[in-house]
Design a protein around this motif. Structure first.
Motif, PDB file in Angstrom:
ATOM      1  N   TYR A   1      22.384  17.784  -6.286  1.00 28.93           N
ATOM      2  CA  TYR A   1      21.299  16.826  -6.085  1.00 28.93           C
ATOM      3  C   TYR A   1      19.947  17.414  -6.495  1.00 28.93           C
ATOM      4  N   LEU A   2      19.788  18.728  -6.363  1.00 22.96           N
ATOM      5  CA  LEU A   2      18.551  19.356  -6.839  1.00 22.96           C
ATOM      6  C   LEU A   2      18.439  19.184  -8.348  1.00 22.96           C
ATOM      7  N   ASP A   3      19.527  19.402  -9.063  1.00 23.71           N
ATOM      8  CA  ASP A   3      19.509  19.206 -10.513  1.00 23.71           C
ATOM      9  C   ASP A   3      19.193  17.751 -10.854  1.00 23.71           C
ATOM     10  N   CYS A   4      19.775  16.825 -10.086  1.00 25.95           N
ATOM     11  CA  CYS A   4      19.491  15.406 -10.320  1.00 25.95           C
ATOM     12  C   CYS A   4      18.000  15.109 -10.166  1.00 25.95           C
ATOM     13  N   GLU A   5      17.388  15.682  -9.136  1.00 28.59           N
ATOM     14  CA  GLU A   5      15.966  15.429  -8.896  1.00 28.59           C
ATOM     15  C   GLU A   5      15.097  16.057  -9.991  1.00 28.59           C
ATOM     16  N   VAL A   6      15.538  17.199 -10.517  1.00 25.22           N
ATOM     17  CA  VAL A   6      14.831  17.809 -11.647  1.00 25.22           C
ATOM     18  C   VAL A   6      14.840  16.858 -12.842  1.00 25.22           C
ATOM     19  N   TYR A   7      16.016  16.286 -13.133  1.00 25.54           N
ATOM     20  CA  TYR A   7      16.134  15.372 -14.284  1.00 25.54           C
ATOM     21  C   TYR A   7      15.321  14.093 -14.054  1.00 25.54           C
ATOM     22  N   ALA A   8      15.330  13.593 -12.820  1.00 26.55           N
ATOM     23  CA  ALA A   8      14.558  12.375 -12.519  1.00 26.55           C
ATOM     24  C   ALA A   8      13.069  12.643 -12.686  1.00 26.55           C
ATOM     25  N   ALA A   9      12.615  13.844 -12.299  1.00 27.21           N
ATOM     26  CA  ALA A   9      11.202  14.196 -12.450  1.00 27.21           C
ATOM     27  C   ALA A   9      10.832  14.336 -13.922  1.00 27.21           C
ATOM     28  N   ALA A  10      11.724  14.920 -14.714  1.00 32.26           N
ATOM     29  CA  ALA A  10      11.462  15.045 -16.150  1.00 32.26           C
ATOM     30  C   ALA A  10      11.411  13.661 -16.806  1.00 32.26           C
ATOM     31  N   ALA A  11      12.294  12.764 -16.363  1.00 25.95           N
ATOM     32  CA  ALA A  11      12.281  11.393 -16.886  1.00 25.95           C
ATOM     33  C   ALA A  11      10.961  10.713 -16.543  1.00 25.95           C
ATOM     34  N   ALA A  12      10.450  10.954 -15.334  1.00 22.73           N
ATOM     35  CA  ALA A  12       9.167  10.364 -14.937  1.00 22.73           C
ATOM     36  C   ALA A  12       8.037  10.909 -15.799  1.00 22.73           C
ATOM     37  N   ASP A  13       8.086  12.214 -16.112  1.00 26.47           N
ATOM     38  CA  ASP A  13       7.089  12.798 -16.997  1.00 26.47           C
ATOM     39  C   ASP A  13       7.111  12.119 -18.358  1.00 26.47           C
ATOM     40  N   MET A  14       8.304  11.882 -18.863  1.00 21.56           N
ATOM     41  CA  MET A  14       8.425  11.234 -20.176  1.00 21.56           C
ATOM     42  C   MET A  14       7.839   9.824 -20.163  1.00 21.56           C
ATOM     43  N   MET A  15       7.897   9.181 -18.995  1.00 20.22           N
ATOM     44  CA  MET A  15       7.394   7.809 -18.879  1.00 20.22           C
ATOM     45  C   MET A  15       5.916   7.766 -18.474  1.00 20.22           C
ATOM     46  N   GLY A  16       5.248   8.914 -18.456  1.00 19.44           N
ATOM     47  CA  GLY A  16       3.812   8.939 -18.217  1.00 19.44           C
ATOM     48  C   GLY A  16       3.393   8.877 -16.767  1.00 19.44           C
ATOM     49  N   VAL A  17       4.209   9.436 -15.860  1.00 23.03           N
ATOM     50  CA  VAL A  17       3.898   9.337 -14.434  1.00 23.03           C
ATOM     51  C   VAL A  17       2.592  10.029 -14.072  1.00 23.03           C
ATOM     52  N   ARG A  18       2.216  11.069 -14.809  1.00 26.96           N
ATOM     53  CA  ARG A  18       1.015  11.816 -14.461  1.00 26.96           C
ATOM     54  C   ARG A  18      -0.281  11.050 -14.778  1.00 26.96           C
ATOM     55  N   THR A  19      -0.168   9.985 -15.546  1.00 24.14           N
ATOM     56  CA  THR A  19      -1.371   9.215 -15.910  1.00 24.14           C
ATOM     57  C   THR A  19      -1.406   7.839 -15.260  1.00 24.14           C
ATOM     58  N   LEU A  20      -0.519   7.579 -14.304  1.00 22.31           N
ATOM     59  CA  LEU A  20      -0.473   6.266 -13.663  1.00 22.31           C
ATOM     60  C   LEU A  20      -1.794   5.932 -12.972  1.00 22.31           C
ATOM     61  N   HIS A  21      -2.464   6.928 -12.406  1.00 23.30           N
ATOM     62  CA  HIS A  21      -3.722   6.662 -11.708  1.00 23.30           C
ATOM     63  C   HIS A  21      -4.820   6.261 -12.680  1.00 23.30           C
ATOM     64  N   LEU A  22      -4.722   6.743 -13.941  1.00 26.38           N
ATOM     65  CA  LEU A  22      -5.714   6.360 -14.942  1.00 26.38           C
ATOM     66  C   LEU A  22      -5.522   4.912 -15.353  1.00 26.38           C
ATOM     67  N   ILE A  23      -4.257   4.518 -15.494  1.00 21.47           N
ATOM     68  CA  ILE A  23      -3.961   3.120 -15.851  1.00 21.47           C
ATOM     69  C   ILE A  23      -4.444   2.195 -14.755  1.00 21.47           C
ATOM     70  N   GLU A  24      -4.227   2.580 -13.487  1.00 24.72           N
ATOM     71  CA  GLU A  24      -4.652   1.770 -12.352  1.00 24.72           C
ATOM     72  C   GLU A  24      -6.168   1.636 -12.333  1.00 24.72           C
ATOM     73  N   THR A  25      -6.892   2.711 -12.662  1.00 22.14           N
ATOM     74  CA  THR A  25      -8.356   2.681 -12.682  1.00 22.14           C
ATOM     75  C   THR A  25      -8.863   1.722 -13.741  1.00 22.14           C
ATOM     76  N   GLU A  26      -8.225   1.735 -14.925  1.00 18.82           N
ATOM     77  CA  GLU A  26      -8.640   0.835 -16.005  1.00 18.82           C
ATOM     78  C   GLU A  26      -8.419  -0.615 -15.615  1.00 18.82           C
ATOM     79  N   GLU A  27      -7.272  -0.873 -14.928  1.00 21.77           N
ATOM     80  CA  GLU A  27      -6.955  -2.254 -14.569  1.00 21.77           C
ATOM     81  C   GLU A  27      -7.917  -2.801 -13.532  1.00 21.77           C
TER      82      GLU A  27
END
Length: 614
Positions: A563-589
């Motif tokens: 499950y730790l490996d699964c969570e690593v992959y899920a976090a990497a998938a979130a990075d690929m989808m731009g999770v670190r910039t979600l707050h910037l998108i929310e600010t623009e909206e």
């Protein structure tokens, strides 16, 4: 009487003595029986006089194992002042009297070897008449005790030439964890000494005892990797069930409102049986120890063990009370160096040279009020991770919000790719009824790469194959390509993941209280998931060139970390989808240009500023 007659008489006496010795059957004694019959303790011991196995009953099993025909090596991992050296002296005395052969004891350095030679070994040999008459003390040297029937070599670990100089049958190591490791020019002292027993092959015996230091040092590794690991179990005086004596069962008054000193607080200590909940008194201990027995807690192979590891802590000592242990902990808990000494010397546990550590209890503290499969109201993105095993798949689905806020909303096992496809295409609902689906899932291609590639090629809108990077990368992940020409996935992205960086992130955010920037789990999350996702910790490990580096490793060789490996992959998938910039998108909206109230530091900064948190 003439010279000739005297010579005849002397020869006759010698002949008679030889005949008597030849016809006398050797005693059949175990080492513990020999110790009770012959060993005498001097004034330097806690109890002067004849050795009694009733004082340290747990040593009986260790000493007698030495004579088991199948056992070649014994490794005793112990707390201080528990009797490891006394057991060594008893075994040594037995050898000198009953089975003499060249023997060597290795100490951390020459100075300690000389000190023990003069203060412990020589006095012990003089007190046993049967050994004293064979002890050629005038011919002996500081580091060589000479007996009529065998030599006893004493060596310091810092003298490689001396360690490699003689052939021996019996080899002992005392306080082996205080020895140095291998150098660029020489093998480790342990390896050099072990070379000395080759001549005797299957007749040789090895005994090593030590208080542990770090997990990757000698005694912990040697005892933990033995064919059989044994712990000492004693019966509860109330329920009769056999238990181990462990520190967490010592309870004391923890009320911070009571301004008690460590000594005063420790005096409230009591030991509670984990089976029946009754209080075990210090006075119960001697009788419990006499009825105790060594039991295998770990076994490798199906035959009789060649190597045996023993482990025991200070709680088993009749000279230590529950209050003594509690007081030492209370005095040590706020000082890392003192706490290491408590862990090593009192609990006989290796010190984790840990920069980042997690626990299942910590995961359970991260539960929210959302039920399984429910999305939190702050959800902006959903990703998944799949760990592929030989006979099944482990999977996880995680919701993500601004500032890397996340929560596990579901996890489990599947047995076919079809099940994975169904799970990752489930529709989830926000509290306001808005529907969401998994945006991206990374699937481990380490096992059955071809099948994973084909599956991802057929589900490329939401699935990509991934692979852990064997070396640290500058970024958390990077994109490569599937280069198998005959694969239907040829040319599609292959995600290379730096698992260490994501484990840093997970561990760092797991320690934050629930809320913005935290790593959370759903309500009533199961313990199996919690244990797997915290199955590793970050510690200093030795590299091939003898240097140390920080790395994530399993806390125990038999733990699952899927499950730790699964969570690593899920976090990497979130990075690929731009999770670190979600707050910037929310600010623009929203048109809000004010900085967020809570700015979350990067995981790397969190680790630097909190690396000494334990």
């Amino acid at each position: 009487m003439s010279q000739r007659e005297r010579s005849k008489k002397k020869t006759a006496k010698l002949f008679k003595r030889v005949i008597e010795m030849s016809l006398t059957l050797p005693e059949k004694l175990t080492v513990s029986q020999w110790a009770e019959k012959y060993r005498i303790l001097d004034a330097s011991s806690n109890i002067e006089g004849h050795w009694s196995n009733d004082i340290t009953p747990y040593l009986v099993g260790i000493m007698d194992t030495y004579l088991e025909q199948n056992v070649r090596e014994i490794y005793f991992c112990k707390s201080t002042q528990i009797g490891g050296t006394e057991a060594l002296i008893n075994i040594l005395g037995y050898i000198i009297m009953m089975s003499p052969a060249p023997t060597m004891i290795v100490y951390p350095n020459d100075e300690l070897a000389k000190d023990i030679s003069s203060k412990r070994l020589r006095p012990a040999m003089r007190l046993i008449p049967e050994i004293r008459k064979n002890f050629q003390e005038t011919r002996s040297k500081e580091l060589l005790l000479q007996f009529r029937n065998m030599p006893l070599y004493l060596r310091g670990a810092g003298s490689p030439a001396k360690l490699a100089s003689v052939a021996i049958k019996y080899l002992f190591f005392d306080e082996i964890d205080k020895m140095g490791g291998a150098s660029k020019k020489e093998a480790s002292p342990y390896s050099l000494a072990m070379e000395r027993i080759k001549t005797y092959k299957n007749q040789s015996k090895v005994y090593a005892c030590s208080t542990p230091t770090l997990r990757d040092n000698y005694i912990w590794k040697l005892h933990d990797n033995a064919d059989e690991v044994r712990h000492f179990f004693v019966p509860c005086p109330h329920c009769g069930k056999y238990i181990e004596l462990i520190f967490k069962q010592i309870l004391y008054d923890k009320d911070p409102e009571k301004k008690l000193s460590p000594y005063e607080r420790a005096q409230t200590s009591k030991y509670v049986c984990p089976e029946c909940g009754c209080v075990i008194q210090d006075a119960d201990k001697p009788n419990m120890l006499r009825q105790g027995e060594w039991r295998a807690v770990k076994k490798r192979g199906i035959g009789k063990p060649k190597t045996v590891g023993f482990w025991i802590n200070s709680l088993y000592s009749v000279f230590v009370t529950w209050a003594d242990v509690a007081e030492q902990f209370l005095k040590s808990k706020d000082d890392p160096e003192e706490l290491q000494n408590f862990s090593n010397s009192w609990l006989a546990e290796p010190w984790e040279d840990t920069k980042l550590k997690t626990s299942a209890d910590l995961v359970m503290e991260r539960q929210t009020e959302c039920e399984e499969y429910e999305l939190p109201e702050w959800t902006k993105l959903i990703t998944g991770g799949v760990d592929v095993q030989e006979n099944c798949f482990y999977w996880t689905i995680r919701a993500w919000g601004t500032y890397m806020t996340s929560q596990n909303i579901a996890h489990g096992q599947a047995y076919t790719f079809k099940e994975i496809e169904q799970i990752m295409n489930l529709e989830f609902r926000m509290p306001d009824g808005t529907q969401m689906i998994v945006a991206m899932t990374l699937i481990d291609s380490g096992n059955d790469a071809d099948l994973v590639y084909d599956f991802c090629a057929n589900n490329s809108e939401w699935a990509l194959p991934c692979k852990g990077s064997s070396n640290p990368m500058l970024s958390h992940y990077k994109l490569s390509k599937v280069n198998k020409i005959n694969s239907s996935a040829y040319g599609m992205p292959l995600v290379l993941v730096d698992g260490g960086k994501y484990k840093d992130m997970i561990a760092g955010r797991m320690r934050r209280p629930n809320g913005t920037g935290a790593w959370m789990v759903y309500k009533n999350c199961d313990l199996e998931y919690a244990e797997q996702v915290t199955a590793e910790h970050k510690v200093n490990v030795r590299t091939g060139n003898g240097k140390k580096k920080l790395a994530w490793v399993l806390k125990s060789s038999h733990k699952d970390n899927h499950y730790l490996d699964c969570e690593v992959y899920a976090a990497a998938a979130a990075d690929m989808m731009g999770v670190r910039t979600l707050h910037l998108i929310e600010t623009e909206e929203t048109g809000n240009t004010e900085p967020a109230e809570e700015q979350v530091n990067s995981e790397e900064n969190w680790i630097k500023t909190n690396e000494n948190w334990i």
